[in-house]
Design an enzyme around this catalytic site. Sequence first.
Site, PDB file in Angstrom:
ATOM      1  N   SER A 180      11.424  58.374 -35.806  1.00 21.51           N
ATOM      2  CA  SER A 180      10.177  59.129 -35.714  1.00 21.51           C
ATOM      3  C   SER A 180      10.297  60.375 -34.842  1.00 21.51           C
ATOM      4  O   SER A 180       9.700  61.410 -35.141  1.00 21.51           O
ATOM      5  CB  SER A 180       9.061  58.236 -35.176  1.00 21.51           C
TER       6      SER A 180
ATOM      7  N   HIS B  11       7.531  60.511 -30.276  1.00 20.33           N
ATOM      8  CA  HIS B  11       6.870  61.435 -31.198  1.00 20.33           C
ATOM      9  C   HIS B  11       6.581  62.772 -30.517  1.00 20.33           C
ATOM     10  O   HIS B  11       6.852  63.841 -31.072  1.00 20.33           O
ATOM     11  CB  HIS B  11       5.568  60.820 -31.706  1.00 20.33           C
TER      12      HIS B  11
END
Length: 296
Positions: A201, A247
């Site tokens: 991610s 993230h």
Amino acid sequence: MDDQASGSPQDARRVPFCYRHPDRETGIHCTRCERPICPECMVDASVGFQCPECVRGGSGSGHAPTASMPRTIAGGTVVADPRLITKILVGICLAVFLAQLSLGDGFTDRFQLIGRAYFPLLGSVEGVTEGQWYRLLTATFLHGSYIHIIFNMLSLWWIGGPLEEALGRARYLALYLVSGLAGSALTYVIAAPNQGSLGASGAVFGLFGATAVLMRRLNYDMRPIIALLVINLIITFGWGNIAWEAHVGGLVAGVVLGYAMVHAPRERRALVQYGACALVLAAVVLMTLLRTAQLT
């Protein structure tokens, strides 16, 4: 005053449009054939820019040999398979996930990101603090479930493919890896040291950030990528058991590197682009060193 007004139908019809993308206005023309070309289609030549057809036609008289080498907007070489690195990255992640399923938790525990974990039964301590820096990278190729890997691989394919085509293989790979490392580093700094983390991610969010910069550079409609980013950020902070640090770290790195990739001056392009990668890597190393010193 009326004679100076702009935006009349006659003026609109005179605005040139890219011959490959009829919906894109442009003021740039191929120096050979004079066809209008948008920033995505223009190829650096010794003088001005050329269209892809003229480039494929050969260097021609009066042009330097390098003018016949197609270049992306970031200066990368145009290749026959512009999505090869994306395919390889997806393949590696899928192969590693199969290894996780086959070898069990022992394999995952050996390569996931973890700052410092003590195992009383084994009498050992493992993690980045013990010199296992490789976890910052290997964790970006691991996934925790079928949903996890499916979501990340679909995002990588949809976002990564077009971005690789725009940047070129080397720049795209550097962006992906450095963004992933930046996400891991921020997770290491903020998250609890015994909290495991894994997933692509961080790298994927780096691609999101760079794509937003690229679309802004090409004057594309920003609403689709902004909506996609907002949705992903809502999921990041609204869904439990997600390492939001990865993230955010990947996104910030992607924006910084994306800006360097597409806005670097042509005469110092490689220096600026790879220099930015080196600076972000230096920040990753510094954060890791400081956090390690804090935990040991």
